[in-house]
Design an enzyme around this catalytic site. Structure first.
Site, PDB file in Angstrom:
ATOM      1  N   ASP A   8       7.695  -0.210  -1.936  1.00  0.00           N
ATOM      2  CA  ASP A   8       7.386  -1.544  -1.448  1.00  0.00           C
ATOM      3  C   ASP A   8       5.866  -1.668  -1.454  1.00  0.00           C
ATOM      4  O   ASP A   8       5.149  -0.668  -1.570  1.00  0.00           O
ATOM      5  CB  ASP A   8       7.956  -1.701  -0.030  1.00  0.00           C
ATOM      6  CG  ASP A   8       7.678  -3.073   0.550  1.00  0.00           C
ATOM      7  OD1 ASP A   8       7.704  -4.057  -0.209  1.00  0.00           O
ATOM      8  OD2 ASP A   8       7.427  -3.161   1.769  1.00  0.00           O
ATOM      9  N   ASP A  10       3.614  -4.317   0.689  1.00  0.00           N
ATOM     10  CA  ASP A  10       3.012  -4.580   1.997  1.00  0.00           C
ATOM     11  C   ASP A  10       3.477  -3.567   3.029  1.00  0.00           C
ATOM     12  O   ASP A  10       4.678  -3.392   3.236  1.00  0.00           O
ATOM     13  CB  ASP A  10       3.367  -5.995   2.476  1.00  0.00           C
ATOM     14  CG  ASP A  10       2.755  -7.065   1.581  1.00  0.00           C
ATOM     15  OD1 ASP A  10       1.747  -6.766   0.930  1.00  0.00           O
ATOM     16  OD2 ASP A  10       3.285  -8.187   1.544  1.00  0.00           O
TER      17      ASP A  10
END
Length: 219
Positions: A8, A10
């Site tokens: 991922d 963020d």
């Protein structure tokens, strides 16, 4: 055997949570909506439109689809402007190190982010060279906890889900990884990502050595 890693963006590679918060806050203030950091925490790991719908539900407001798109676009303009402040110094501690080690050891690496601005963020970080595949909000239509973004990454890497480890900092992200049949590493507090196969408080702790030690039968 583990052959690939999917990250991922963020909260794992860098932290653009503050930029998201400021952009949503500006829009909410202009619209007269209630929005604070507690509400913002619920937006972690979900798409822009789903974030907007959550804010509207919180304020008990209903808007037509055309207005939703206009407001989401308005927020994104503010957010993109804030992204210009990101530099290669904004990797989260430990993130650049593990990406470098994975490159050195020949693992396949993909990004699996719901953000439609992921490419821009990677460019600001000078991080595009670490990824073989970039899966983002333009790649799939279904948001986490649907595993579509991770399945996209695995397919583009030419791997099966069970050959990949997913790094996530959001509850819905871990749900998505598990729903897709991936091994998962959670970054963050137990109450948020404690259901991952392996959890660390920070990326700095999530070294390749620790990952290999825990999943030793898979390497």
């Amino acid at each position: 055997m583990i052959k690939g890693f999917i990250f991922d963006l963020d909260g794992v590679i860098t932290d653009t949570a503050e930029q998201h918060f400021l952009a949503w806050k500006k829009l909410s203030d202009e619209m007269g909506w209630e929005f604070d950091r507690e509400v913002n925490e619920n937006l972690r790991g979900i798409s822009r439109m789903d974030s907007l719908r959550f804010i509207l539900d919180h304020n008990e407001i209903s808007l037509d689809d055309e207005t939703l798109v206009e407001l989401a676009t308005k927020k994104n303009v503010v957010y993109q402007d804030l992204l210009n402040d990101i530099t290669p110094e904004d990797f989260l501690p430990g993130a650049k190190e593990i990406l470098t080690h994975l490159r050195t050891e020949g693992f396949h690496v993909a990004l699996g982010s719901s953000s439609k601005n992921a490419q821009k963020v990677l460019e600001q970080l000078s991080a595009t060279g670490y990824f073989d595949v970039v899966g983002d909000g333009h790649s799939v239509t279904k948001s986490k906890p649907n595993p579509a973004i991770f399945l996209f990454g695995a397919e583009k890497l030419g791997l099966q889900p069970e050959e990949c480890i997913v790094f996530e900092d959001a509850e819905k992200g871990i749900d998505a990884a598990k729903n897709g049949g991936f091994y998962s590493v959670g970054i963050g507090p137990y109450e948020r990502v404690g259901h991952a196969h392996l959890r660390f408080d920070t990326m700095a702790e999530a070294t390749l050595f620790e990952i290999k030690s825990y999943f030793k039968d898979l390497f």
